[in-house]
Write an enzyme that holds these catalytic residues in place. Structure first.
Site, PDB file in Angstrom:
ATOM      1  N   LYS A 184     -16.785   7.104  -2.246  1.00 52.90           N
ATOM      2  CA  LYS A 184     -16.669   7.725  -0.911  1.00 52.90           C
ATOM      3  C   LYS A 184     -16.219   9.161  -1.088  1.00 52.90           C
ATOM      4  CE  LYS A 184     -13.946   4.372   0.551  1.00 52.90           C
ATOM      5  NZ  LYS A 184     -13.088   3.496   1.340  1.00 52.90           N
ATOM      6  N   ASP A 219     -14.640   0.949  -3.400  1.00 55.96           N
ATOM      7  CA  ASP A 219     -14.161   2.310  -3.681  1.00 55.96           C
ATOM      8  C   ASP A 219     -13.810   2.418  -5.159  1.00 55.96           C
ATOM      9  OD1 ASP A 219     -11.545   1.198  -3.965  1.00 55.96           O
ATOM     10  OD2 ASP A 219     -11.256   1.374  -1.793  1.00 55.96           O
ATOM     11  N   ARG A 261       0.825  -1.213   0.000  1.00 58.40           N
ATOM     12  CA  ARG A 261       0.000   0.000   0.000  1.00 58.40           C
ATOM     13  C   ARG A 261       0.855   1.256   0.000  1.00 58.40           C
ATOM     14  NH1 ARG A 261      -4.061  -1.864   4.672  1.00 58.40           N
ATOM     15  NH2 ARG A 261      -2.193  -3.067   5.227  1.00 58.40           N
TER      16      ARG A 261
HETATM   17  C1  R5P Z   1      -7.237   0.078  -0.033  1.00 59.30           C
HETATM   18  O1  R5P Z   1      -6.871   0.671  -1.033  1.00 59.30           O
HETATM   19  C2  R5P Z   1      -7.429  -1.396  -0.005  1.00 59.30           C
HETATM   20  O2  R5P Z   1      -7.812  -1.882  -1.265  1.00 59.30           O
HETATM   21  C3  R5P Z   1      -8.472  -1.778   1.045  1.00 59.30           C
HETATM   22  O3  R5P Z   1      -9.720  -1.219   0.656  1.00 59.30           O
HETATM   23  C4  R5P Z   1      -8.108  -1.287   2.399  1.00 59.30           C
HETATM   24  O4  R5P Z   1      -6.781  -1.644   2.724  1.00 59.30           O
HETATM   25  C5  R5P Z   1      -9.066  -1.849   3.443  1.00 59.30           C
HETATM   26  O5  R5P Z   1      -8.689  -1.345   4.699  1.00 59.30           O
HETATM   27  P1  R5P Z   1      -9.667  -1.386   5.964  1.00 59.30           P
HETATM   28  O6  R5P Z   1     -10.165  -2.794   6.100  1.00 59.30           O
HETATM   29  O7  R5P Z   1      -8.777  -0.934   7.086  1.00 59.30           O
HETATM   30  O8  R5P Z   1     -10.785  -0.422   5.714  1.00 59.30           O
END
Ligand code: R5P
Length: 317
Positions: A197, A174, A100
């Site tokens: 979002k 997203d 990430r």
């Molecule tokens: C973000 O870009 C990833 O694809 C996931 O949506 C994200 O890491 C999910 O994180 P969390 O479960 O903390 O909301």
């Protein structure tokens, strides 16, 4: 004494023994005997206990929690193999941590995914194999062949077995995940919705706009990572508010940090399906609404094909 002469060998770190053993069982190749342990000060010590000179070695290690320890184990195992004259070393990293951090989010910040790619290469990897990279372009951070496998065939098989496909709506939680979700929607011939979002003003909470008609549909959220669970919990609420009949999630990597398992158990998400790219904790294994699909066959098949120099991409046709 028999020489390796390019024979396939599997070496496992400590991050996910169960998956490594399942891959070994699929390939009918027992894990090479190796010690990966700690000194009293927690430094890592590795000893490969079989001859690997001239071997085609696949090192299985997810850089999952504790990410730094597991990354360091991977690097040290590869150093040991290189110094033991392995002919070729493939780092098989089912969950590639630090992914990430693939760009500079602001001034004076690192691109840690690139640093990790450099470390893996410098430690001795000739190839890399991973699953559902957070961003496909991370493959370009390596100047060695990198296979990014997809868990989608495993998920599609499960979805076909469990659901009436005509009632489904695939949802990207997203805008960034649309390509991934669209790929799965195409495979099961289902329509696609997107959650947009938006924070209208600084300091105000995020508004979740659902783009697509989800009323009366069984929604399947698709993403690469579930970490805190916040994205899924909020997305499930937004979809149910728009009339979705049920919300499920299929996510490649169950990072599930902190209180994520409880947060998801207390949520309106009917079921979270993850893979075993990260070894499930006891809390995950006993959670009321989490199920784990194994990608051992997928990884085993990709390793077998790499060893015999057959096509890996045709696994996903
Ligand atoms: C973000 O870009 C990833 O694809 C996931 O949506 C994200 O890491 C999910 O994180 P969390 O479960 O903390 O909301």
């Amino acid at each position: 004494m028999a020489s390796n002469n390019g024979a396939m060998r599997l070496v496992a770190g400590n991050s996910n023994r169960a998956l490594s053993e399942a891959v070994g069982a699929y390939l009918a190749t027992p894990l090479t005997k190796a010690v990966v342990r700690r000194f009293a000060d927690m430094e890592i010590f590795v000893e490969i206990q079989e001859n690997v000179r001239g071997a085609d070695v696949f090192v299985l290690q997810s850089t999952s929690f504790p990410a730094n320890d597991h990354l360091m184990e991977l690097l040290i195992i590869m150093d040991a193999l290189r110094r033991a004259s392995a002919r070729r070393i493939t780092a098989v990293v089912p969950y590639f941590g630090y992914a990430r951090q693939d760009r500079k989010p602001g001034p004076r910040t690192p691109i840690s995914a690139k640093l990790v790619a450099n470390l893996i290469t410098r430690a001795g990897a000739d190839r890399v194999m991973t699953v559902d990279l957070h961003a496909g372009q991370i493959q370009g951070f390596f100047d060695i062949p990198t296979d990014n496998l997809y868990a989608s065939p495993v998920m599609v098989r499960d979805i076909r077995e469990r659901f009436d496909l005509s009632t489904l709506m695939v949802v990207s939680p997203d805008v960034g995940g649309v390509v991934r979700a669209r790929g799965l929607a195409k495979r099961i011939n289902a329509p696609l919705a997107i959650i947009d979002k938006r924070r209208e003003r600084a300091g105000e909470s995020e508004v979740m706009n659902v783009i697509g008609e989800v009323d009366g549909r069984t929604c399947i959220l698709i993403d690469d990572i579930v970490d805190s669970g916040g994205t899924l919990v909020n997305a499930a609420e937004a979809l149910l508010l728009q009339g979705a009949s049920d919300v499920y999630a299929y996510i490649s990597h169950g990072v599930l940090s902190g209180g994520a398992v409880k947060r998801l158990a207390d949520s309106k998400l009917k079921e979270l399906v993850i893979t075993d790219s990260i070894e499930p904790t006891a809390a995950v294994r006993t959670a009321r609404n989490i199920r784990v699909l194994s990608i051992a066959t997928l990884i085993g098949e990709a390793i077998g094909r790499t060893a015999s120099e057959e096509s890996v991409s045709s696994l996903f046709d």
